[in-house]
Design a protein around this motif. Structure first.
Motif, mmCIF file in Angstrom:
data_model
loop_
_atom_site.group_PDB
_atom_site.id
_atom_site.type_symbol
_atom_site.label_atom_id
_atom_site.label_comp_id
_atom_site.label_asym_id
_atom_site.label_seq_id
_atom_site.Cartn_x
_atom_site.Cartn_y
_atom_site.Cartn_z
ATOM 1 N N ALA A 1 3.801 3.824 11.284
ATOM 2 C CA ALA A 1 5.126 3.232 11.117
ATOM 3 C C ALA A 1 5.204 2.378 9.853
ATOM 4 N N ALA A 2 4.101 1.724 9.502
ATOM 5 C CA ALA A 2 4.091 0.814 8.350
ATOM 6 C C ALA A 2 3.868 1.531 7.028
ATOM 7 N N LEU A 3 3.450 2.800 7.073
ATOM 8 C CA LEU A 3 3.148 3.563 5.855
ATOM 9 C C LEU A 3 3.901 4.895 5.884
ATOM 10 N N PRO A 4 5.220 4.849 5.938
ATOM 11 C CA PRO A 4 6.002 6.063 6.168
ATOM 12 C C PRO A 4 5.946 7.086 5.037
ATOM 13 N N ASP A 5 5.615 6.636 3.812
ATOM 14 C CA ASP A 5 5.667 7.533 2.659
ATOM 15 C C ASP A 5 4.286 7.947 2.157
ATOM 16 N N THR A 6 3.252 7.651 2.924
ATOM 17 C CA THR A 6 1.877 7.900 2.478
ATOM 18 C C THR A 6 1.156 8.801 3.467
ATOM 19 N N ARG A 7 0.420 9.783 2.938
ATOM 20 C CA ARG A 7 -0.426 10.604 3.817
ATOM 21 C C ARG A 7 -1.498 9.725 4.451
ATOM 22 N N LEU B 1 -1.149 -0.857 -12.062
ATOM 23 C CA LEU B 1 -2.330 -1.710 -11.974
ATOM 24 C C LEU B 1 -1.991 -3.110 -11.460
ATOM 25 N N GLU B 2 -0.831 -3.628 -11.837
ATOM 26 C CA GLU B 2 -0.445 -4.962 -11.374
ATOM 27 C C GLU B 2 -0.250 -4.978 -9.854
ATOM 28 N N LEU B 3 0.390 -3.960 -9.308
ATOM 29 C CA LEU B 3 0.569 -3.873 -7.862
ATOM 30 C C LEU B 3 -0.783 -3.765 -7.164
ATOM 31 N N LEU B 4 -1.671 -2.969 -7.712
ATOM 32 C CA LEU B 4 -3.004 -2.818 -7.118
ATOM 33 C C LEU B 4 -3.752 -4.150 -7.111
ATOM 34 N N GLN B 5 -3.570 -4.939 -8.163
ATOM 35 C CA GLN B 5 -4.251 -6.235 -8.223
ATOM 36 C C GLN B 5 -3.680 -7.206 -7.193
ATOM 37 N N LEU C 1 0.828 -1.202 0.000
ATOM 38 C CA LEU C 1 0.000 0.000 0.000
ATOM 39 C C LEU C 1 0.866 1.257 0.000
ATOM 40 N N ASN C 2 1.964 1.201 0.725
ATOM 41 C CA ASN C 2 2.859 2.352 0.820
ATOM 42 C C ASN C 2 3.543 2.646 -0.514
ATOM 43 N N LYS C 3 3.779 1.583 -1.304
ATOM 44 C CA LYS C 3 4.423 1.743 -2.605
ATOM 45 C C LYS C 3 3.451 2.179 -3.698
ATOM 46 N N ALA C 4 2.151 2.048 -3.440
ATOM 47 C CA ALA C 4 1.161 2.235 -4.507
ATOM 48 C C ALA C 4 1.154 3.652 -5.076
#
Length: 605
Positions: A71-77, A260-264, A35-38
Motif C-alpha cells: 500500500a505504501a509503495l504503489p508505483d514500485t515493483r 541523488l539528492e532524494l537518495l541522500q 522510496l516510491n518516488k526514487a
C-alpha cells in the motif's frame, strides 16, 4: 544511452546482512513515500530471513508487513527472495504448499520472485517458476555463484540456458558471499549475455570490498540491472552503496537517472534508524577478505556472530570460520546460501564447540547426505556420510517427488488458531514458532524483543563516565536485566555500588544459591528448573537450545548412542544421544523447554 536499473535491498537483504534482519515495519513505512518516488527498478522487501525474524523476534505478521508495504509503495515493483522448493524454511515442502505460497505472495503484493536453489539443482526450481508464471508475475531464475573445484563458467552458462527454457523472465547472478572478482564478473556476464536472450541481474555482497568494481565490469559487459543498498546500510557484508553507484554512473552512457539528492535524504533517514538497532550490529561489518577462503555469505555472517554471542562463544568465531571450508568440502562443495549455509555453518559451530568433528551431527546434515535437499555438486566425504547415516540409501530423484500433499493436513493442525490461508502458510514455514506466534496473537500477548537504549554519556547518569546504570546482558541464550546503583559523591575514588539482576539484589541471590547442595543447584540458565549434570548417566546438550522432541520415557531401556532427545539450536535440529546404556529413571524436560549445557535433561542408570 544504456540506462542501468537498480534494485535496492534496504528493506530486506541490507538489514539482514548488518543487523540480523531486525528492522521493524514501523521503521520502514515513514520513508516509503520517498522510496516510491526514487524510481528503482524494484525494491527487495521480503523473503530470506524476513519471515523467521518477524515471527520469532519481532512478533509481527510478515503477511501484514507485505500488505502495508504494498500500500505504501504503489508505483514500485516489490521483490522477494524465494528458496525454490524450500520456500522460506529449511526443508523441502510438497508441491501444493509451494503453489499455495507463491499464489498468496503474489496476491499480497510481490511482483518479482527471485528463485534459487542452494545446490543449483534445477529440479528444485521447476514448480516455483511454474507457480510464479501462473500468477502472472516476473520469474527470475537464479544462479548461486560460488568457487570450488567443481564449479566453472561453462556450468553456469548451461544452467542459464536451462532457466531460460523453463520460462524465466530474467536471470540473477547471486553472489551471496562476495566471491566475485571484477575480471571474473566481466567474463561470466559476457558469457551469459552471449548464451541467453533474457536480461541478466547482478547481486553481489561487498564483504571482500570488490562488489562495486564487479558491478562496473558487469555493466561494461552488457548487464544493466544491479542490486545496491542505501549507503547507511551498505558496504561490508551488505551491498555497494546506491548513492555511490548512481554518482559513479551519472553523466555516462549508463546514467541511472535517479535523483541523488532524494537518495541522500533516504540515506539520512536510515542513518537514524540504524542507531536504534545497535545491539544487533555485527562485529564483522567491514571489509573481510577472508570470505575468499571461508565463503561465508553476508546474511549468514551477522547471524552467525549473533548466534555465537547467544552461545557465549563469540571468541570462537575465527575457529568457526576456519572450520566452515572443511565442512563444505566434506559435503561436496555446496554453495553457501540458505539453507546450505546454515547446514554447513551450524555443523562447523558444533564441531568447534564440542571439540570433536562430527561428534554431534545435525538432522539437516543427515538429510543433506541422504540427498533430501538435492544432488550435491561434488563428491561427499564417504566417512562423514557413513558416520551420519550409516548404510541408509541415498535418493537420486527430485526430493519433493517423495512428499505427499500437505496443505489439508496443515489446515487441520492449525485450524483453531488460523484466521486465514496466510496463517496456515506461516505455520507451514515454521511449525513451532509459527504456532507460538499464533497462540500469542490469539491471547493478545505478542511482545517483541526489547531494543536496548544507547549507552549513556558522562553526566547523564552513567558510572565512571560512560558506563550505563541499567543494561541487558545475554549469556547462554538468556538475557538478564542488570541495574547498578551507588551512594556517595561520584568524584570519590572509592564508593559502594549495588548490583540487581532481574530485580533481585545480588546479595540475596548469592545467599539463596549458597544454601543449595551442589547436586541440586540449577544450571546457569535464567529461571532454570533442571538440575546440574553431575553423573555419567546424565544426558546433556552441547549448546543452549530448545527441546523439539523427547524420544524416551521413564522406564525405557536404552543403549549408549541411542537418540533420546531432539534439540534445536541456531535454527538446526540435533539428536542428543544416550551417553551410557541403561534404564531411563528421570525425564527432566518436555517439548518446548529451553535448555543449557551442563543441565541433566535425562537421567540414565
Amino acid at each position: 544511452m544504456t540506462k542501468v536499473n537498480i534494485t535496492d535491498t534496504i528493506l530486506r537483504d541490507a538489514h539482514q546482512s548488518l543487523i540480523a534482519t531486525r528492522m521493524r515495519t514501523d521503521d520502514m513505512l515513514p520513508i516509503c513515500e520517498k522510496l516510491n518516488k526514487a524510481g528503482f527498478w524494484s525494491l527487495e522487501v521480503w523473503g530470506g530471513a524476513t519471515f523467521d525474524s518477524c515471527v520469532r523476534f519481532l512478533k509481527e505478521d510478515p503477511w501484514e508487513r507485505l500488505r502495508k508495504l504494498r500500500a505504501a509503495l504503489p508505483d514500485t515493483r516489490l521483490q522477494m527472495l524465494l528458496r525454490g522448493q524450500n520456500l522460506l524454511g529449511y526443508r523441502h515442502y510438497s508441491d501444493d504448499v509451494v503453489k499455495a505460497f507463491v499464489a498468496k505472495s503474489a496476491e499480497n503484493g510481490i511482483d518479482v520472485f527471485r528463485i534459487f536453489d542452494a545446490l543449483n539443482d534445477l529440479r528444485n526450481l521447476k514448480v516455483s517458476i511454474e507457480a510464479v508464471k501462473t500468477a502472472g508475475k516476473h520469474a527470475q531464475g537464479t544462479i548461486c555463484y560460488t568457487t570450488s573445484p567443481v564449479h566453472n563458467i561453462e556450468q553456469f552458462v548451461q544452467m542459464a540456458k536451462e532457466l531460460e527454457k523453463t520460462g524465466c523472465d530474467s536471470i540473477a547472478i547471486k553472489d551471496m558471499a562476495g566471491l566475485l572478482t571484477p575480471m571474473m564478473t566481466g567474463d561470466l556476464v559476457k558469457a551469459l549475455i552471449d548464451a541467453v536472450k533474457i536480461p541478466i541481474h547482478v547481486h553481489s555482497h561487498d564483504t571482500s570490498g570488490l562488489a562495486s568494481m564487479c558491478q562496473l565490469k558487469a555493466i561494461e559487459n552488457g548487464c544493466v540491472y544491479i542490486d545496491t543498498a542505501i549507503s547507511t546500510f551498505a558496504g561490508g557484508t551488505s551491498h555497494p552503496p546506491t548513492e555511490s553507484m548512481v554518482a559513479a554512473l551519472k553523466g555516462t552512457e549508463y546514467d541511472t537517472g535517479l535523483d541523488l539528492e532524494l537518495l541522500q535524504q533516504i540515506g539520512l533517514y536510515f542513518y537514524g534508524v540504524r542507531k536504534k538497532y545497535h545491539q544487533f550490529e555485527s562485529d564483522f561489518t567491514g571489509v573481510d577478505t577472508r570470505v575468499q577462503i571461508n565463503q561465508v555469505p553476508g546474511g549468514m555472517i551477522s547471524n552467525l556472530a549473533n548466534q555465537l554471542k547467544e552461545q557465549g562463544a563469540i571468541e570462537r568465531m575465527n575457529d568457526v570460520l576456519d572450520e566452515i571450508p572443511r565442512v563444505r568440502a566434506d559435503l561436496g562443495y555446496p554453495p553457501l546460501v540458505t539453507p546450505t549455509s546454515q547446514i554447513v555453518g551450524t555443523q562447523a559451530v558444533l564441531n568447534v564447540l564440542t571439540g570433536e568433528r562430527y561428534k554431534n551431527i545435525t538432522n539437516e546434515v543427515k538429510f543433506y547426505l541422504q540427498g533430501r535437499y538435492g544432488k550435491a555438486p561434488g563428491e561427499v566425504n564417504t566417512m562423514v556420510r557413513q558416520k551420519a547415516i550409516g548404510n541408509e540409501d541415498v535418493i537420486d530423484c527430485r526430493p519433493a517427488d517423495l512428499l505427499k500433499d500437505e496443505m489439508t493436513t496443515l489446515r487441520d493442525e492449525i485450524k483453531k488458531l488460523a484466521k486465514s490461508e496466510e496463517d496456515v502458510l506461516t505455520y507451514a514455514m515454521f511449525p513451532e514458532i509459527g504456532r507460538k506466534f499464533l497462540e500469542e496473537r490469539e491471547a493478545g500477548t505478542l511482545e517483541p524483543e526489547p531494543l536496548e537504549p544507547m549507552p549513556t554519556q558522562s553526566g547523564q547518569g552513567g558510572l565512571c563516565g560512560i558506563a550505563p546504570t541499567e543494561f541487558n546482558v545475554t549469556m547462554h541464550g538468556e538475557t538478564y536485566n542488570i541495574k547498578v546503583t551507588g551512594t556517595g559523591h561520584e568524584k570519590q575514588a572509592l564508593r559502594p555500588f549495588f548490583l540487581t539482576v532481574d530485580g533481585v539484589p545480588e546479595e540475596i541471590m548469592m545467599e539463596t544459591l549458597g544454601e543449595m547442595a551442589p547436586e541440586s543447584m540449577p544450571a546457569s540458565g535464567k529461571g532454570s528448573k533442571h538440575p546440574r549434570a553431575t553423573k555419567p548417566g546424565h544426558v546433556t546438550t552441547s549448546m543452549p537450545g530448545t527441546i523439539v522432541d523427547v524420544l524416551v520415557k521413564e522406564g525405557d531401556e536404552v543403549k549408549a548412542g541411542d537418540p533420546v532427545l531432539v534439540t534445536e539450536a541456531m535454527k538446526m535440529e540435533t539428536e542428543v544421544q544416550a551417553p551410557i546404556s541403561g534404564k531411563v529413571v528421570t525425564v527432566n524436560v518436555a517439548k518446548g523447554d529451553s535448555v543449557n549445557p551442563d543441565e541433566a535433561l535425562l537421567e540414565i542408570e
